[in-house]
Design a protein around this motif. Structure first.
Motif, PDB file in Angstrom:
ATOM      1  N   HIS A 233       0.792  -1.236   0.000  1.00 44.18           N
ATOM      2  CA  HIS A 233       0.000   0.000   0.000  1.00 44.18           C
ATOM      3  C   HIS A 233       0.823   1.284   0.000  1.00 44.18           C
ATOM      4  CE1 HIS A 233      -3.611  -2.357   0.598  1.00 44.18           C
ATOM      5  NE2 HIS A 233      -3.106  -2.921   1.684  1.00 44.18           N
ATOM      6  N   SER A 234       2.114   1.225   0.339  1.00 47.99           N
ATOM      7  CA  SER A 234       2.985   2.414   0.362  1.00 47.99           C
ATOM      8  C   SER A 234       2.460   3.522   1.267  1.00 47.99           C
ATOM      9  CB  SER A 234       3.188   2.959  -1.068  1.00 47.99           C
ATOM     10  OG  SER A 234       3.811   1.991  -1.870  1.00 47.99           O
ATOM     11  N   GLY A 235       1.898   3.141   2.386  1.00 50.45           N
ATOM     12  CA  GLY A 235       1.389   4.127   3.328  1.00 50.45           C
ATOM     13  C   GLY A 235       2.493   4.739   4.176  1.00 50.45           C
TER      14      GLY A 235
ATOM     15  N   SER B 160      -2.195   4.450   5.841  1.00 47.34           N
ATOM     16  CA  SER B 160      -1.116   4.795   6.767  1.00 47.34           C
ATOM     17  C   SER B 160      -1.376   4.148   8.126  1.00 47.34           C
ATOM     18  CB  SER B 160      -0.992   6.312   6.910  1.00 47.34           C
ATOM     19  OG  SER B 160      -0.493   6.891   5.723  1.00 47.34           O
ATOM     20  N   LEU B 161      -0.399   4.284   9.017  1.00 46.15           N
ATOM     21  CA  LEU B 161      -0.540   3.852  10.408  1.00 46.15           C
ATOM     22  C   LEU B 161      -0.358   5.076  11.283  1.00 46.15           C
ATOM     23  CD1 LEU B 161      -0.732   1.787  12.727  1.00 46.15           C
ATOM     24  CD2 LEU B 161       1.699   1.293  12.395  1.00 46.15           C
ATOM     25  N   VAL B 162      -1.386   5.417  12.053  1.00 48.26           N
ATOM     26  CA  VAL B 162      -1.395   6.618  12.891  1.00 48.26           C
ATOM     27  C   VAL B 162      -1.437   6.176  14.353  1.00 48.26           C
ATOM     28  CG1 VAL B 162      -2.566   8.788  13.419  1.00 48.26           C
ATOM     29  CG2 VAL B 162      -2.670   7.841  11.093  1.00 48.26           C
TER      30      VAL B 162
ATOM     31  N   ASP C  84     -11.398  18.355  15.018  1.00 46.42           N
ATOM     32  CA  ASP C  84     -11.539  18.649  13.584  1.00 46.42           C
ATOM     33  C   ASP C  84     -10.589  17.822  12.721  1.00 46.42           C
ATOM     34  OD1 ASP C  84     -13.494  20.608  14.042  1.00 46.42           O
ATOM     35  OD2 ASP C  84     -11.971  22.140  14.419  1.00 46.42           O
ATOM     36  N   ALA C  85      -9.716  17.064  13.321  1.00 44.98           N
ATOM     37  CA  ALA C  85      -8.727  16.277  12.569  1.00 44.98           C
ATOM     38  C   ALA C  85      -9.426  15.214  11.737  1.00 44.98           C
ATOM     39  CB  ALA C  85      -7.733  15.628  13.520  1.00 44.98           C
ATOM     40  N   LEU C  86      -8.886  14.964  10.536  1.00 40.60           N
ATOM     41  CA  LEU C  86      -9.449  13.956   9.633  1.00 40.60           C
ATOM     42  C   LEU C  86      -8.407  12.890   9.365  1.00 40.60           C
ATOM     43  CD1 LEU C  86     -11.921  13.188   7.856  1.00 40.60           C
ATOM     44  CD2 LEU C  86     -10.760  14.366   5.962  1.00 40.60           C
ATOM     45  N   PHE C  87      -8.724  11.648   9.726  1.00 39.64           N
ATOM     46  CA  PHE C  87      -7.795  10.543   9.516  1.00 39.64           C
ATOM     47  C   PHE C  87      -7.752  10.149   8.039  1.00 39.64           C
ATOM     48  CE2 PHE C  87      -8.853  10.168  13.991  1.00 39.64           C
ATOM     49  CZ  PHE C  87      -7.638   9.839  14.562  1.00 39.64           C
ATOM     50  N   PRO C  88      -6.588   9.704   7.547  1.00 37.90           N
ATOM     51  CA  PRO C  88      -6.482   9.300   6.139  1.00 37.90           C
ATOM     52  C   PRO C  88      -7.295   8.034   5.851  1.00 37.90           C
ATOM     53  CG  PRO C  88      -4.458   8.792   7.324  1.00 37.90           C
ATOM     54  CD  PRO C  88      -5.301   9.597   8.261  1.00 37.90           C
ATOM     55  N   ASP C  89      -7.831   7.949   4.648  1.00 35.30           N
ATOM     56  CA  ASP C  89      -8.668   6.816   4.245  1.00 35.30           C
ATOM     57  C   ASP C  89      -7.961   5.479   4.439  1.00 35.30           C
ATOM     58  OD1 ASP C  89     -10.670   8.516   3.450  1.00 35.30           O
ATOM     59  OD2 ASP C  89     -10.119   8.479   1.329  1.00 35.30           O
ATOM     60  N   LYS C  90      -8.755   4.489   4.819  1.00 35.30           N
ATOM     61  CA  LYS C  90      -8.316   3.076   4.855  1.00 35.30           C
ATOM     62  C   LYS C  90      -7.038   2.878   5.674  1.00 35.30           C
ATOM     63  CE  LYS C  90     -10.317   2.093   0.291  1.00 35.30           C
ATOM     64  NZ  LYS C  90     -10.753   3.461  -0.010  1.00 35.30           N
TER      65      LYS C  90
ATOM     66  N   GLN D 289     -14.600   5.928  11.940  1.00 34.14           N
ATOM     67  CA  GLN D 289     -14.258   4.571  11.508  1.00 34.14           C
ATOM     68  C   GLN D 289     -14.996   4.164  10.238  1.00 34.14           C
ATOM     69  OE1 GLN D 289     -14.449   1.795  14.735  1.00 34.14           O
ATOM     70  NE2 GLN D 289     -13.398   0.181  13.605  1.00 34.14           N
ATOM     71  N   GLY D 290     -16.287   4.408  10.190  1.00 30.73           N
ATOM     72  CA  GLY D 290     -17.065   4.040   9.010  1.00 30.73           C
ATOM     73  C   GLY D 290     -16.799   4.953   7.835  1.00 30.73           C
ATOM     74  N   GLN D 291     -16.839   6.244   8.084  1.00 28.05           N
ATOM     75  CA  GLN D 291     -16.655   7.242   7.017  1.00 28.05           C
ATOM     76  C   GLN D 291     -15.306   7.103   6.322  1.00 28.05           C
ATOM     77  OE1 GLN D 291     -16.855  11.302   8.485  1.00 28.05           O
ATOM     78  NE2 GLN D 291     -15.496  12.014   6.863  1.00 28.05           N
ATOM     79  N   GLN D 292     -14.241   6.915   7.100  1.00 23.55           N
ATOM     80  CA  GLN D 292     -12.889   6.856   6.550  1.00 23.55           C
ATOM     81  C   GLN D 292     -12.377   5.418   6.354  1.00 23.55           C
ATOM     82  OE1 GLN D 292     -13.160  10.136   5.718  1.00 23.55           O
ATOM     83  NE2 GLN D 292     -10.917  10.093   5.841  1.00 23.55           N
ATOM     84  N   GLN D 293     -13.208   4.441   6.640  1.00 27.32           N
ATOM     85  CA  GLN D 293     -12.855   3.018   6.511  1.00 27.32           C
ATOM     86  C   GLN D 293     -11.580   2.692   7.298  1.00 27.32           C
ATOM     87  OE1 GLN D 293     -13.472   1.334   2.423  1.00 27.32           O
ATOM     88  NE2 GLN D 293     -13.841   3.470   1.844  1.00 27.32           N
ATOM     89  N   LEU D 294     -11.620   3.046   8.569  1.00 22.01           N
ATOM     90  CA  LEU D 294     -10.457   2.880   9.426  1.00 22.01           C
ATOM     91  C   LEU D 294     -10.475   1.534  10.145  1.00 22.01           C
ATOM     92  CD1 LEU D 294     -10.510   6.390  11.183  1.00 22.01           C
ATOM     93  CD2 LEU D 294      -9.220   5.740   9.133  1.00 22.01           C
TER      94      LEU D 294
END
Length: 314
Positions: free
Chosen positions: A138-140, A220-222, A240-246, A268-273
């Motif tokens: 995935h090159s995250g 990515s891994l956060v 307000d922070a937005l996590f990167p998709d998947k 979790q649902g919105q960003q597929q986390l």
């Protein structure tokens, strides 16, 4: 500091900030039964954050001199304790020396020994939820908020040469301490000199972490390695922070308000986390140190039973 009195039975200590709130106080007797540790007990030693050096030296000195005080797990104070009391130890494992921290204190043949177990336990924990070829597929990116001992341990595992090119494409690390950022930058440059995409940031305010989060690729891994949400209130991110998709989001804590974990779960649902807490890390971390303090190897069957018992009480 609540320094204990002379031990009257085999005793392991937990050196932390609010040790009485930890699940280990309830779990240790159950684990001890599985492991055959007859008559062994655990006690907490609470020390305020970034205490004076003499406080750490007093705690280490007590364990060193008291016959039935067999060792300790150290959390939160890993770096501070090492810097304050390194000269009191007779042996350090290579990780402790390399990273200037320790998470395990034990005794062997009359000598006081220190180990940095986090590179092992964090690796075991990540192997449980990060797919084997995650980075090459995935090159995250990797983003760690907090540059203390846990961050160093995670970097040392993920950037180990045994992984070849299966490593994060970019590394972001943030902290409020310039000295800790400089130290982790030095260590990462030694581990992977070819990894040029390193972004080490001083982040006095959470909004700066929000901005770094926005730069990450999908997959990515956060990681929250700050301690915020456990020993101290809050999160390293704003709401307000937005996590990167998947992406995979890992909260290293398993207890406390866990604001960072709540922020991730809302998206979790919105960003597929994939959202993970620190529970499996907690189990691996403790079992690694217990095995060192009591000088035996935990079998796969024993670990499975420990995990079953722990999950039933979570």
């Amino acid at each position: 500091m609540n320094l204990p009195t002379q031990a009257t039975q085999p005793t392991m200590y937990f050196i932390g900030v609010t040790t009485g709130q930890s699940s280990i106080m309830k779990l240790f007797p159950l684990w001890a039964e599985v492991l055959g540790l007859d008559n062994a007990i655990i006690k907490g030693i609470d020390i305020e954050l970034h205490a004076k050096q003499e406080v750490y030296r007093e705690a280490v000195g007590f364990i060193k001199q008291d016959v039935l005080s067999l060792g300790a797990l150290v959390t939160t104070h890993k770096i501070d304790l090492y810097e304050a009391a390194a000269d009191m130890f007779d042996y350090f494992d290579p990780y402790a020396t390399m990273f200037g921290e320790l998470s395990s204190i034990s005794k062997k043949a009359g000598k006081l020994e220190g180990f940095a177990k986090d590179p092992i336990s964090s690796g075991l924990a990540m192997d449980a939820f990060v797919p084997a070829d995650y980075w090459s597929e995935h090159s995250g990116d990797l983003f760690i908020m907090g540059a203390g001992g846990s961050a160093i341990a995670i970097c040392s595992y993920l950037l180990n040469e045994k992984h070849g090119t299966n490593i994060p494409s970019q590394l972001f690390i943030s902290d409020r301490s310039l000295s800790r950022l400089e130290e982790i930058e030095r260590l990462v440059s030694k581990m992977r000199p070819e990894l040029m995409a390193r972004f080490i940031h001083l982040t006095p305010e959470s909004i700066t972490n929000d901005e770094l989060l926005h730069k990450l690729k999908p997959h990515s891994l956060v990681i929250n390695a700050t301690g915020l949400g456990k020993d101290r209130p809050g999160s390293p991110l704003t709401d307000d922070a937005l996590f990167p998709d998947k992406s995979v989001v890992w909260e290293l804590n398993y207890r406390g308000e866990l604001d960072f974990l709540k922020q991730a779960r809302k998206q979790q649902g919105q960003q597929q986390l994939q959202v993970e807490d620190g529970w499996i890390y907690f189990i691996h971390g403790w079992t690694q140190v217990i095995a060192e303090v009591f000088h035996f190897e935990i079998t796969p069957q024993q670990f499975s039973e420990i995990e079953r018992i722990s999950n039933s009480l979570k």
